[in-house]
Design an enzyme around this catalytic site. Structure first.
Site: not given
Length: 460
Positions: A75, A149, A173
């Protein structure tokens, strides 16, 4: 068939395949599935250089590590030396000079980082509809969100570009995108994971977590990133699993059907399902979560920009936020009149230990080994029109709260949680997730239970 991280690493180590061939295949898949928009950046030269070193170790008869030659995605709020970090926002863009602790552990065991994952801007949101870098698309249906996310990591794993990667989880997330894309996502106990080298969101709740196709692979990534041993699978016969009543309410028809089928398999395998009331604990967690979150979203980022990545001010970063939902939150709840006061923040922080105690008390009173419930109340909605509200059982409901509903509380009291994919009512159905939450600090026990539950869910 999805590649197994464990099997791939073994094949590289014994010479059946090479790390370089795996990197080539990963980049070919990234191009094939470019419409998924899972990446903010890719770096073939860096990945291939690391792959050559792995292959050289193997050629000389040396161990290349537990993750030998396995391509991973990280990420884009987690530093990887030599690669860009943006946190998905235009105001942050630097090349990391050193890797985060978790990535360093992965690479020391032979993992190959092929690129950085697209994400919801500044890790605040559940759609991964990023205005700056484009919407991440769900591989199961490119018109739908992958969750957020950590949407890019989940989408890359679900598409088969890589067999695993890292996300971060503040209030769901990792687990929400895992559920919506049909992969496994694990939120570890907050304080068991080193957060150095990760762009902060809400440090009190933030934690990096692995995503992969199986619990075994997630467990391996977790063991490596925390420098721990592998958990042992646990037979679920005799386990007592709590089902929070409020988490089982107002589910979409597809989620309800998939959950009922999954829970029946778990019962057939010998686990006892016990209805419990989590409503007071969950409500208290939300009361604490928002003032802590909105306060630390300013204070932690300001400190980060001053001491770790000198450059833009916090206000400049906010001014350049591209996604309307994120910008509105920062302008109103983080910087504006709705921002929590220092006293409100301190009062909220002071309540966290009590909420954790109530959670543990619930488990003890009902003699529970873990909780089990739907990760998200509905499957992935369309990208268009879902930034603010989504349709659930004929009613428009706010997007962020509905996807946080079942998973955010664990972030407040720091408990580990893992989302496993469930089979939907038919082969064309969108993915659905089943979450299992455990005791804070007992990650290995939860992963052992998850290995047993996964085996039960695969039974016909």
């Amino acid at each position: 068939m999805a590649l197994s991280i464990t099997r791939t690493a073994n094949d590289v180590q014994d010479g059946t395949m090479t790390a370089q061939s795996l990197v080539d295949a990963a980049f070919d898949s990234a191009e094939k599935y470019r419409d998924v928009n899972a990446f903010i950046s890719l770096n073939r030269d860096s990945a291939m250089a690391h792959a050559r070193r792995v292959d050289e170790l193997v050629a000389h008869g040396d161990s290349a590590g537990r993750l030998a030659g396995v391509p991973l995605i990280i990420k884009d709020n987690i530093d990887v030396a030599g690669l860009r970090t943006t946190a998905g926002t235009p105001g942050i863009d630097y090349v990391a000079t050193e890797s985060s602790t978790v990535v360093s552990h992965l690479m020391s065991e032979g993992a190959i980082i092929i690129g950085k994952a697209n994400m919801h801007e500044l890790a605040f949101g559940v759609t991964s509809n990023n205005t700056a870098f484009g919407a991440v698309r769900n591989p199961a249906d490119l018109t739908r969100i992958p969750g957020g996310s950590s949407g890019g990591t989940a989408a890359a794993v679900a598409a088969g570009i890589v067999s695993g990667g890292l996300g971060t989880d503040t209030a769901g997330s990792v687990r929400v995108p895992a559920a919506l894309t049909g992969v496994v996502g694990f939120r570890p106990t907050t304080w068991l994971v080193d957060q150095r080298g990760i762009v902060p969101s809400v440090p009190t709740f933030d934690v990096a977590g692995p995503m992969a196709n199986t619990v075994e692979d997630v467990a391996l990534l977790y063991a490596v990133m925390t420098d721990r041993h592998m958990p042992v699978a646990r037979q679920i016969s005799g386990l007592r699993l709590g089902m929070p009543n409020s988490y089982m309410e107002n589910l979409s028809a597809s989620v309800a059907t998939a959950e009922q089928g999954g829970l029946k398999r778990i019962e057939r395998a010998g686990a006892a399902l016990v209805a419990v009331d989590m409503s007071a604990i969950s409500a208290a967690a939300f009361e604490v979560g928002f003032p802590v979150g909105f306060h630390e979203m300013k204070s932690a980022m300001t400190t980060f920009l001053l001491h770790h990545k000198p450059g833009p001010s916090f206000e400049n970063v906010v001014a350049r936020i591209a996604s309307k939902d994120v910008k509105d939150t920062y302008l109103n709840a983080v910087l504006g009149n709705d921002a929590p006061t220092e006293d409100a923040y301190r009062n909220a922080i002071a309540r966290i230990d009590g909420i954790r105690s109530e959670y543990l008390k619930l488990l003890v009173e009902h003699r529970l080994d873990a909780l089990v419930f739907p990760t998200a109340p509905l499957e992935a909605p369309p990208i268009v029109g879902s930034d603010e509200t989504v349709l659930l059982n004929g009613e428009r409901v706010p997007t962020l709260p509905i996807f946080m509903r079942n998973v955010a509380a664990a972030g407040v009291y720091g408990a580990p949680g893992i989302s496993l994919p469930l089979k939907g009512p038919d082969s064309n159905h969108l993915p659905v997730g089943l979450e299992i939450d455990g005791r804070p600090g007992e990650d290995h026990a939860l992963l052992g239970i998850a290995l047993g539950v996964e085996a039960a869910l695969l039974q016909v």
